[in-house]
Design a protein around this motif. Structure first.
Motif, PDB file in Angstrom:
ATOM      1  N   PRO A 143       0.810  -1.223   0.000  1.00  0.00           N
ATOM      2  CA  PRO A 143       0.000   0.000   0.000  1.00  0.00           C
ATOM      3  C   PRO A 143       0.845   1.276   0.000  1.00  0.00           C
ATOM      4  CG  PRO A 143      -0.894  -1.591   1.564  1.00  0.00           C
ATOM      5  CD  PRO A 143       0.413  -2.142   1.077  1.00  0.00           C
ATOM      6  N   GLY A 144       1.953   1.253   0.751  1.00  0.00           N
ATOM      7  CA  GLY A 144       2.781   2.461   0.828  1.00  0.00           C
ATOM      8  C   GLY A 144       3.418   2.825  -0.497  1.00  0.00           C
ATOM      9  N   ASP A 145       3.552   1.842  -1.375  1.00  0.00           N
ATOM     10  CA  ASP A 145       4.140   2.111  -2.679  1.00  0.00           C
ATOM     11  C   ASP A 145       3.093   2.319  -3.758  1.00  0.00           C
ATOM     12  OD1 ASP A 145       6.842   2.018  -1.911  1.00  0.00           O
ATOM     13  OD2 ASP A 145       6.734  -0.171  -1.805  1.00  0.00           O
ATOM     14  N   ALA A 165      -9.987  -1.402   1.027  1.00  0.00           N
ATOM     15  CA  ALA A 165      -9.763  -1.568   2.465  1.00  0.00           C
ATOM     16  C   ALA A 165      -8.564  -0.737   2.923  1.00  0.00           C
ATOM     17  CB  ALA A 165      -9.547  -3.044   2.795  1.00  0.00           C
ATOM     18  N   HIS A 166      -7.702  -0.376   1.978  1.00  0.00           N
ATOM     19  CA  HIS A 166      -6.544   0.471   2.293  1.00  0.00           C
ATOM     20  C   HIS A 166      -6.715   1.876   1.723  1.00  0.00           C
ATOM     21  CE1 HIS A 166      -4.039  -2.855   3.835  1.00  0.00           C
ATOM     22  NE2 HIS A 166      -4.762  -3.571   2.993  1.00  0.00           N
ATOM     23  N   GLY A 167      -7.929   2.210   1.338  1.00  0.00           N
ATOM     24  CA  GLY A 167      -8.184   3.548   0.802  1.00  0.00           C
ATOM     25  C   GLY A 167      -7.576   3.773  -0.566  1.00  0.00           C
ATOM     26  N   GLN A 168      -7.419   2.677  -1.318  1.00  0.00           N
ATOM     27  CA  GLN A 168      -6.798   2.803  -2.634  1.00  0.00           C
ATOM     28  C   GLN A 168      -7.649   2.155  -3.715  1.00  0.00           C
ATOM     29  OE1 GLN A 168      -2.799   1.270  -2.147  1.00  0.00           O
ATOM     30  NE2 GLN A 168      -2.236   2.938  -0.767  1.00  0.00           N
ATOM     31  N   MET A 169      -7.257   2.395  -4.954  1.00  0.00           N
ATOM     32  CA  MET A 169      -7.977   1.797  -6.081  1.00  0.00           C
ATOM     33  C   MET A 169      -7.040   1.627  -7.263  1.00  0.00           C
ATOM     34  SD  MET A 169     -10.033   5.056  -7.633  1.00  0.00           S
ATOM     35  CE  MET A 169      -9.167   6.578  -8.034  1.00  0.00           C
ATOM     36  N   LEU A 170      -7.427   0.710  -8.142  1.00  0.00           N
ATOM     37  CA  LEU A 170      -6.853   0.679  -9.477  1.00  0.00           C
ATOM     38  C   LEU A 170      -7.793   1.550 -10.311  1.00  0.00           C
ATOM     39  CD1 LEU A 170      -5.161  -0.254 -11.843  1.00  0.00           C
ATOM     40  CD2 LEU A 170      -6.389  -2.423 -11.831  1.00  0.00           C
ATOM     41  N   ALA A 171      -7.272   2.620 -10.851  1.00  0.00           N
ATOM     42  CA  ALA A 171      -8.142   3.635 -11.458  1.00  0.00           C
ATOM     43  C   ALA A 171      -8.610   3.233 -12.861  1.00  0.00           C
ATOM     44  CB  ALA A 171      -7.433   4.979 -11.478  1.00  0.00           C
ATOM     45  N   LEU A 256      -8.149   6.405  -3.121  1.00  0.00           N
ATOM     46  CA  LEU A 256      -9.592   6.546  -3.361  1.00  0.00           C
ATOM     47  C   LEU A 256      -9.998   7.962  -2.978  1.00  0.00           C
ATOM     48  CD1 LEU A 256     -11.470   3.449  -1.873  1.00  0.00           C
ATOM     49  CD2 LEU A 256     -11.719   4.353  -4.188  1.00  0.00           C
ATOM     50  N   PRO A 257     -10.639   8.675  -3.877  1.00  0.00           N
ATOM     51  CA  PRO A 257     -11.061  10.022  -3.489  1.00  0.00           C
ATOM     52  C   PRO A 257     -12.193   9.956  -2.471  1.00  0.00           C
ATOM     53  CG  PRO A 257     -11.776   9.501  -5.731  1.00  0.00           C
ATOM     54  CD  PRO A 257     -10.957   8.343  -5.256  1.00  0.00           C
TER      55      PRO A 257
ATOM     56  N   GLU B 263      -1.420   9.558   3.102  1.00  0.00           N
ATOM     57  CA  GLU B 263      -2.613  10.376   3.377  1.00  0.00           C
ATOM     58  C   GLU B 263      -3.465  10.572   2.137  1.00  0.00           C
ATOM     59  OE1 GLU B 263      -3.218  12.820   6.272  1.00  0.00           O
ATOM     60  OE2 GLU B 263      -1.944  11.573   7.535  1.00  0.00           O
ATOM     61  N   GLY B 264      -3.075   9.956   1.033  1.00  0.00           N
ATOM     62  CA  GLY B 264      -3.878  10.065  -0.175  1.00  0.00           C
ATOM     63  C   GLY B 264      -3.629  11.337  -0.972  1.00  0.00           C
TER      64      GLY B 264
END
Lengths: 459, 507
Positions: A143-145, A165-171, A256-257, B263-264
């Protein structure tokens, strides 16, 4: 029904094709051995697993059209019962996939969940349907990368859940439900958010592919910034498995916005659609999508344009307000509304007897819409230069292609009634690089084993 | 910049491929007839000008130089080379740092820097079409009146050419948010190694067929020569905010980068310099970086004002929590330019504190920045060599500047070995041997560190599809040049007829 037989190495009740029969020993063909091992949370979701985990049955995605040895339309009921279908197999690891390709010699068509088997031209031959569904592991996630490595059979939706779940996405937001990562790459599928984030070619940073002769080849890497060697991931993007079977993919991720807002403007013509889209595109607003839903009537094209803003709450609120003000001046008295979620049609592909993907210089949007026949309808990524159109079955494709040619335009068939397919030119005229593309195919797949005939110019 | 970089190896011997060299000299007459005598150089004194690019350690004098002025000159030169079986190398401004545009001794160097026409500026489609010799920064100048910009911005953007950017897929500070050259190149007119002209991509996206354009970008001149490039422009942001933050430890600076991403927040750029790089920059341009800083970050955010303002405050809080001892915010474009001046001039500035230096270019996952920078320090100490770090922290793209004294016997070699050890470290950490400078001749021997023989064979298949005779920029990017007739998987040690002999001696 799920997984009843393909895992046991007897994937199909009919005759195994030459590919299947020549597979040496039990370890190669159909090698998933009943243990489609998965550490993927949520992999039990029916919509993503079911279509690919067993023998294709009539009407399910990935079913096979026997008449043309071609993947059938994705529409239910298109497969005729009782007809012969090719054997299918489902390797459970990259090694098994490589063994399979090394030990067989027939033609193969790779499929993921089969959601886009109707895209591209039908294969001219398929001894073995190669399902990547059992290659379903997320192998590395840092996630950090903002990078993830996942096998080709991982459903995009399942991956998105893990990332969320980690606040991320594949856009990437192609709408085909159940689609796998490998299929998204092979078909170069994208959705409205391409305006902000780009497409597969912009987000895929590494790929592992098994070539027609069983060579396992990796290119790219696991860091976003990397220019070592040729970026072969680009080559396999949109190649419909014709240059190799995608086994694993590495992606650049985005946060993820946290908030979203939309601005919707109704339209009374293609010219206004073009003007409104240009207003937003040439402003300093940063929509993630600028999506048009349109219908060509007898006299005019009508519809609505949605600008989607996704960012922190203060920004989406501010941008939506400003966007609405900007559009109101040009909207000719038609309504402009601010909302908080995209409408139901957003991102969906049109359906019909003949569905096309048109690509063109972005500012040509009104001209391209005007070139479509009455009765056509669909969506368009307005500032990008891509439109999806359901057109009447009798549409003169050659004439349409000629009409969009001045805008560097192309029109490819994404879906068609099986009855229409034999007479269709799915891709249109190849450009001056076609000889070069043929040479590339010759080097990667000299025996024309992989997805034969599915690509431009019969490659 | 090149005058401060390390000194030159002894002139490399003429390669063994004498017959090929003779063919190349014989070609000069035909080239003159085809493109005009004034554009063809064969005088050894004139050829010297072209014997290296930004990697000044490797010098090879070409047999012939063609100063192309139009597409037809390139086509004619490539066609004649193909007919004669003579290798050719394309070159733009020659600012590449990995030796990608170093000539081959028995070949033709095709110089593209006179192809400088801006063919069209089309703000409605957000496209600019240029010839390959057009300077990177000019594209943004062309687009600026329309509120648009060309995003890829290598540090050399004032001098590097678009053709070179395409060949190397050269990045820059703003890759973090905006992506690389390949994300902004929409189309190219390409002269293939047999002289045929093809169009890859175009103004529209999603051209039917294989994405050969995507593979062409970054192919380091080994697949053909772009004679026209269509790039995408982006709307200039409403707001840009830049801050310079000083830290007492590299770990805190690196931790700040990770926290921002966590932090996004996706900054437009996050650049880092360590104490030695700061010292060099101060000596050169007096950029006024925080005194006593062990590391500084230049952080830039851009986008809608509301978004930038809020996220900028968030970034300030993150840096403070990571013990930043000084934070400066640029109040205007001038102050922003000064913050960037220190960063962008750091390479050249190192020349002020060391007789010679060597720039490496490796990439690591950004979360590994603290441990990798520690390890770089350990490697440098063990070798007794000073290393200044100035790099694109947001991308994990390291640029260790390895300082040495070129008058000391063996120092250049030791610097090179340290650079390679750092690349090994990058790959072992999950990274890459190059993030933007390319492989060239400099790092081709390291390709086997990152890729297997099968991976490289597979890349070779693409090469053979474009260039079966192996004439386009041979001896670059790949460790062992092979002939296209060889069966994949069967590797022989045979070099292709000594063509690569001169370059092969470098490593």
């Amino acid at each position: 029904m799920s997984g009843a037989n393909s895992a046991a190495g007897e994937p199909f009740s009919g005759e195994p094709g030459p590919g299947g029969s020549s597979s040496g020993g039990g370890s190669s063909g159909g090698g998933s051995s009943g243990e489609p091992s998965s550490d993927l949370a949520g992999s039990g979701e029916p919509s993503s697993r079911e279509p690919s985990s067993g023998e294709p049955s009539s009407g399910e995605p990935g079913s096979w059209d026997p008449g043309s040895a071609a993947p059938a339309s994705t529409q239910p009921g298109s497969t005729q019962p009782g007809s012969a279908r090719p054997a299918s197999t489902q390797p459970g690891s990259v090694g098994e996939l490589a063994d399979l390709l090394r030990s067989t010699s027939g033609t193969l068509v790779p499929v993921g969940a089969g959601t886009k088997t109707g895209w591209a031209a039908p294969a001219t031959s398929c001894d073995l349907l190669l399902r990547t569904s059992a290659l379903d592991r997320i192998t590395e996630y840092a996630p950090g990368d903002l990078v993830v490595v996942a096998e080709a059979g991982v459903p995009l939706a399942a991956l998105q859940r893990q990332l969320a779940a980690h606040g991320q996405m594949l856009a990437l937001d192609p709408p085909e439900e159940g689609a796998t990562l490998g299929g998204v790459v092979a078909a170069n599928a994208s959705g409205p958010r391409r305006l902000r984030y780009g497409t597969v070619r912009d987000l895929l940073i590494g790929v592992t592919v098994v070539l027609a002769d069983g060579t396992v080849a990796r290119s790219g890497g696991k860091v976003v910034k990397n220019v070592a060697g040729y970026d072969l991931g680009k080559l396999h993007t949109g190649a419909h498995g014709g240059l190799g079977v995608i086994a694993s993919t590495t992606w650049r991720l985005h946060p993820l916005p946290p908030a979203a807002a939309t601005v919707t403007a109704r339209l009374d013509g293609s010219a206004r659609a073009g003007r409104l889209a240009a207003l937003v595109a040439r402003s300093t607003l940063t929509p993630t999508a600028l999506e048009l839903c349109w219908r060509r009537g007898a006299s005019a094209t009508t519809g609505e344009l949605v600008a989607l803003f996704e960012s922190i709450p203060a920004s989406v609120h501010d941008q939506a307000t400003r966007c609405a003000e900007l559009l109101a001046g040009e909207a000719g008295g038609l309504a402009v509304e601010v909302g908080d979620a995209p409408p139901a049609w957003f991102g969906a592909r049109p359906t019909g007897p003949l569905v096309l993907r048109l690509a063109f210089a972005p500012a040509a949007l009104p001209h391209v819409l005007d070139a479509l026949p009455p009765g056509a309808s669909g969506t368009a990524s307005a500032a990008v230069g891509v439109a999806y159109a359901a057109v009447p079955a009798a549409t003169d494709l050659a004439a349409l292609r000629a009409a969009v040619a001045p805008y560097d335009g192309s029109a490819v068939v994404l879906a068609a009634d099986p009855a229409l397919r034999p007479a269709l030119d799915h891709w249109g005229p190849p450009g001056d690089a076609f000889t070069l593309m043929t040479r590339v195919k010759d080097r990667f797949d000299p025996a024309r084993r992989l997805s034969p005939g599915r690509l431009l110019g019969g490659l | 910049m090149s005058s401060t970089r390390w000194t030159v190896h002894a002139a490399l011997p003429h390669p063994a491929g004498a017959s090929s060299a003779a063919r190349a000299s014989g070609l000069a007459g035909r080239l003159r007839a085809a493109v005009g005598a004034a554009k063809v150089l064969t005088d050894p004194a004139q050829l010297r000008t072209y014997e290296c690019d930004g990697l000044a350690t490797v010098r090879v004098r070409p047999s012939v130089v063609v100063l192309a002025e139009r597409r037809e000159d390139v086509v004619a030169a490539v066609r004649l080379c193909a007919e004669a079986g003579v290798p050719f190398v394309a070159r733009g401004s020659g600012t590449g740092l990995s030796g990608g545009a170093v000539p081959v001794a028995d070949g033709v160097l095709i110089v593209l820097s006179r192809l400088r026409a801006v063919r069209s500026v089309d703000p409605d489609n957000a496209r600019v079409v240029v010839e390959p010799g057009v300077i990177n920064l000019w594209v943004t100048r062309e687009a600026a009146p329309y509120g648009q910009a060309y995003a890829p911005d290598p540090s050399s953007q004032q001098v590097c050419s678009i053709g070179g950017n395409v060949a190397e897929n050269a990045g820059g500070a703003h890759c973090l948010k905006y992506g690389f050259t390949v994300n902004h190149v929409m189309g190219a007119e390409v002269v293939l190694p047999d002289g045929e002209v093809v169009h890859l991509g175009g103004t529209a996206p999603e051209h039917p067929g294989f994405d050969l354009l995507g593979a062409f970008v970054g192919s380091e001149g080994t697949l053909g020569i772009a004679t026209e490039v269509t790039v995408r422009t982006v709307q200039a942001p409403e707001s840009v905010q830049t801050m310079l933050v000083g830290f007492h430890s590299v770990a805190d600076a690196a931790g700040t980068v990770s926290d921002i991403i966590a932090e996004g927040i996706l900054p437009a750029a996050v650049e880092m310099m360590d104490a030695l790089a700061i010292e060099a920059a101060e000596a050169a341009v007096r950029c006024g970086y925080p005194r006593g800083a062990v590391a500084v970050l230049v952080i830039e955010l851009d986008g809608p004002r509301v978004e930038v303002d809020e996220q900028f405050r968030q970034v300030e809080r993150i840096a403070t929590a990571r013990h930043a001892f000084e934070t400066r915010i640029a109040r205007d474009a001038e102050e922003r330019a000064l913050m960037w001046k220190g960063r962008k001039s750091a390479f050249a500035a190192v020349g002020r504190i060391s007789p010679a230096y060597y720039v490496q270019d490796g990439v690591i996952p950004r979360t590994k920045l603290p441990e990798v920078l520690d390890e770089v320090r350990r490697l440098a100490d063990a070798a007794g060599i000073r290393v200044a770090n100035v790099f694109h922290a947001g991308d994990g793209n390291l640029h260790p500047l390895i300082l040495f004294d070129d008058k000391v016997e063996g120092a250049a070699h030791a610097a090179e070995q340290l650079g390679f050890a750092i690349l090994d470290l990058c790959v072992a950490s999950g990274g890459s041997i190059t993030g933007e400078h390319g492989v060239g001749v400099e790092k081709k021997s390291k390709m086997t560190t990152q890729f297997s023989a099968d991976d490289l064979d597979t890349m070779h298949r693409l090469r053979c599809a474009f260039d079966p005779a192996g004439l386009a920029n041979p001896g670059k990017q790949f460790p062992t040049p092979r002939l296209c007739g060889e069966r994949p998987g069967v590797r022989t040690a045979a070099e292709d007829e000594g063509r690569d002999a001169a370059l092969g001696e470098v490593f």
